[in-house]
Design an enzyme around this catalytic site. Sequence first.
Site, PDB file in Angstrom:
ATOM      1  N   ASN A 172      51.648 -55.849  13.111  1.00  0.00           N
ATOM      2  CA  ASN A 172      50.857 -55.058  13.975  1.00  0.00           C
ATOM      3  C   ASN A 172      50.301 -55.918  15.068  1.00  0.00           C
ATOM      4  O   ASN A 172      49.737 -57.111  14.984  1.00  0.00           O
ATOM      5  CB  ASN A 172      49.635 -54.682  13.084  1.00  0.00           C
ATOM      6  CG  ASN A 172      48.551 -53.676  13.944  1.00  0.00           C
ATOM      7  OD1 ASN A 172      48.583 -52.561  14.494  1.00  0.00           O
ATOM      8  ND2 ASN A 172      47.419 -54.549  14.571  1.00  0.00           N
ATOM      9  N   GLU A 173      50.237 -55.413  16.384  1.00  0.00           N
ATOM     10  CA  GLU A 173      49.870 -56.069  17.608  1.00  0.00           C
ATOM     11  C   GLU A 173      49.953 -57.675  17.549  1.00  0.00           C
ATOM     12  O   GLU A 173      49.088 -58.420  17.614  1.00  0.00           O
ATOM     13  CB  GLU A 173      48.332 -55.803  17.649  1.00  0.00           C
ATOM     14  CG  GLU A 173      48.059 -54.386  17.695  1.00  0.00           C
ATOM     15  CD  GLU A 173      46.706 -54.253  17.870  1.00  0.00           C
ATOM     16  OE1 GLU A 173      46.081 -52.976  18.389  1.00  0.00           O
ATOM     17  OE2 GLU A 173      45.657 -55.057  17.631  1.00  0.00           O
ATOM     18  N   TYR A 298      44.518 -48.182  24.102  1.00  0.00           N
ATOM     19  CA  TYR A 298      43.153 -47.877  24.290  1.00  0.00           C
ATOM     20  C   TYR A 298      42.538 -47.874  25.726  1.00  0.00           C
ATOM     21  O   TYR A 298      42.148 -46.761  26.067  1.00  0.00           O
ATOM     22  CB  TYR A 298      41.909 -48.889  23.464  1.00  0.00           C
ATOM     23  CG  TYR A 298      42.253 -48.841  22.091  1.00  0.00           C
ATOM     24  CD1 TYR A 298      41.409 -47.877  21.161  1.00  0.00           C
ATOM     25  CD2 TYR A 298      42.991 -49.723  21.477  1.00  0.00           C
ATOM     26  CE1 TYR A 298      41.616 -47.890  19.942  1.00  0.00           C
ATOM     27  CE2 TYR A 298      43.340 -49.552  20.089  1.00  0.00           C
ATOM     28  CZ  TYR A 298      42.440 -48.618  19.335  1.00  0.00           C
ATOM     29  OH  TYR A 298      42.903 -48.925  17.918  1.00  0.00           O
ATOM     30  N   GLU A 355      48.148 -46.320  17.051  1.00  0.00           N
ATOM     31  CA  GLU A 355      46.561 -46.394  17.145  1.00  0.00           C
ATOM     32  C   GLU A 355      45.954 -45.743  18.251  1.00  0.00           C
ATOM     33  O   GLU A 355      46.707 -46.169  19.580  1.00  0.00           O
ATOM     34  CB  GLU A 355      46.205 -47.703  17.058  1.00  0.00           C
ATOM     35  CG  GLU A 355      45.962 -48.501  15.736  1.00  0.00           C
ATOM     36  CD  GLU A 355      45.224 -49.779  15.856  1.00  0.00           C
ATOM     37  OE1 GLU A 355      44.440 -50.020  16.905  1.00  0.00           O
ATOM     38  OE2 GLU A 355      45.603 -50.680  15.052  1.00  0.00           O
ATOM     39  N   TRP A 402      42.940 -44.139  15.068  1.00  0.00           N
ATOM     40  CA  TRP A 402      42.186 -45.478  14.534  1.00  0.00           C
ATOM     41  C   TRP A 402      40.871 -44.854  14.777  1.00  0.00           C
ATOM     42  O   TRP A 402      40.315 -45.030  15.818  1.00  0.00           O
ATOM     43  CB  TRP A 402      42.699 -46.520  15.578  1.00  0.00           C
ATOM     44  CG  TRP A 402      42.113 -47.930  14.952  1.00  0.00           C
ATOM     45  CD1 TRP A 402      40.788 -48.461  15.227  1.00  0.00           C
ATOM     46  CD2 TRP A 402      42.279 -48.884  13.661  1.00  0.00           C
ATOM     47  NE1 TRP A 402      40.444 -49.419  14.236  1.00  0.00           N
ATOM     48  CE2 TRP A 402      41.416 -49.506  13.477  1.00  0.00           C
ATOM     49  CE3 TRP A 402      43.452 -48.597  13.134  1.00  0.00           C
ATOM     50  CZ2 TRP A 402      41.305 -50.455  12.357  1.00  0.00           C
ATOM     51  CZ3 TRP A 402      43.777 -49.800  12.138  1.00  0.00           C
ATOM     52  CH2 TRP A 402      42.510 -50.762  11.730  1.00  0.00           C
ATOM     53  N   GLU A 409      35.302 -54.735  12.089  1.00  0.00           N
ATOM     54  CA  GLU A 409      36.166 -54.961  13.242  1.00  0.00           C
ATOM     55  C   GLU A 409      36.197 -56.290  13.825  1.00  0.00           C
ATOM     56  O   GLU A 409      35.857 -56.739  14.777  1.00  0.00           O
ATOM     57  CB  GLU A 409      35.296 -53.846  14.077  1.00  0.00           C
ATOM     58  CG  GLU A 409      35.654 -52.428  14.137  1.00  0.00           C
ATOM     59  CD  GLU A 409      37.065 -52.103  14.700  1.00  0.00           C
ATOM     60  OE1 GLU A 409      37.892 -52.998  15.039  1.00  0.00           O
ATOM     61  OE2 GLU A 409      37.582 -50.892  13.626  1.00  0.00           O
ATOM     62  N   TRP A 410      36.576 -57.061  12.844  1.00  0.00           N
ATOM     63  CA  TRP A 410      37.189 -58.435  13.328  1.00  0.00           C
ATOM     64  C   TRP A 410      35.903 -59.044  13.670  1.00  0.00           C
ATOM     65  O   TRP A 410      34.764 -59.212  13.019  1.00  0.00           O
ATOM     66  CB  TRP A 410      38.289 -58.402  14.220  1.00  0.00           C
ATOM     67  CG  TRP A 410      39.442 -57.840  13.379  1.00  0.00           C
ATOM     68  CD1 TRP A 410      40.014 -56.683  14.213  1.00  0.00           C
ATOM     69  CD2 TRP A 410      40.406 -57.958  12.469  1.00  0.00           C
ATOM     70  NE1 TRP A 410      40.973 -56.106  13.354  1.00  0.00           N
ATOM     71  CE2 TRP A 410      41.186 -56.817  12.259  1.00  0.00           C
ATOM     72  CE3 TRP A 410      40.253 -59.141  11.629  1.00  0.00           C
ATOM     73  CZ2 TRP A 410      42.163 -56.857  11.488  1.00  0.00           C
ATOM     74  CZ3 TRP A 410      41.132 -59.020  10.470  1.00  0.00           C
ATOM     75  CH2 TRP A 410      42.030 -58.014  10.396  1.00  0.00           C
TER      76      TRP A 410
END
Length: 453
Positions: A172-173, A298, A355, A402, A409-410
């Site tokens: 992922n990413e 996003y 996402e 998402w 959230e990190w």
Amino acid sequence: MTDPTSPYPPGPYPPGFVWGVSTSAYQIEGAAAKDGRGASIWDIRCRTQGGVVNGDTGDVACDHYHRMPEDVALMKGLGVDAYRFSVSWPRVLPRGKGAVNEAGLDFYDRLIDRLLEAGIEPWLCLYHWDLPQALQDLGGWSARDCAGWYADYAALCARRYGDRVKRWITFNEFSVFTLFGYAIPWAAPGIVDRAQHLRAIHHVNLAHGAGVDVLRALVPGASIGAIHNRQVVIPETDTPENRAAAALLDEHWNLVFCDPQILGHYPPQTAAAIEPYVQPGDMARIARPVDWFGLNHYGPIFAKADPARTWGYGWGDAPPDSPTHGVGWAIFPDAFRDELLTIQRRYRLPIVVTENGCGGSDTVSPDGAVHDPHRINYLTIYNAAMRDAMAQGADVQGYFVWSLLDNFEWGSGYGQRFGIVHVDFQTLARSPKDSARWYADLIRSAKAQGRLP
């Protein structure tokens, strides 16, 4: 169902279109020291001064490890076709390699079986940023051996779950955890070093290729993809310095993983810089055929020259009149449409939007509901933009929101809420938001439309 002011046509979704929700292990599972799980680089990051807002950790998160049946029931209530989740590498291999942890493997057995019983297809992501700290101590992604460690981990998961899981995601990413982990210290492991960043890029690419080969060999009928976070990179202001910064950031963010994995080569500036770390045969090892392209999106990135940063670029600001959502990110549905079309033209693969979503500071209202009109508006206009791209030829085969749950959230800790289900982080109670009901209605409507003669 749709925004009457939207410039995009409603249009039908194709037969077999997959509707889903996404999460990741470290962000929701909790039970960080439970049942033999080892430490990850994010466990260490959370305990580093200034590593995460408010000193928040994923120790408990949403406690999905214990509340998994409840969360699967929420998904069933939404009517989703699929659930994209990640396996925690240190939960199944506490040291990253060597001895396996049966209790950790058993948890994902229970999750997969519960999903299948609910009629929900599991989409398993092998890596969502939680490298075992024991492997980081050996060099992490900057060590070429990490590609082999990852391949062994992928083989363990393929053998254990491949009888029931046919949708597999290698990473992922890629760009986020390498850039923010090795060049801009916004994520674990928090290293700032150009050479380590370049090595990490190349070794992660090698790991991806090895993972594809493992899954092909061990999972009959596997459908394999990788997830890329792609956004157009725009100079904050139109100056030569900002244009140069945007061009290099575009390579590091959008191209250094997609291009070698699918087209077999690095983009020009990165190719020259990364050459010392490329061994004969590496590009063939990286460019392994995949079945679909996973897109997380996003909004655009605005870049500016920043000589103080490792690569001379930094994050700029969107134009002051840009619409934004609850966490300050710019809303540009046209950029989403254009990105889908760009991916289709450049890589010629089916696309799954793995996402897309909107953050905010959602709270439970006095009426007991969680009203999030900003998220409903965002999802409406972005789905309309996606349909417009599809009408223009983008082969989009699925869409995942998402996220299912508000979560860790990190670096932002628990201050940003992206879920369509509200989580009270004191009691861990779940409350579907208005956007959850909106999404369930969208899915029902799209499926009913698909059944029309």
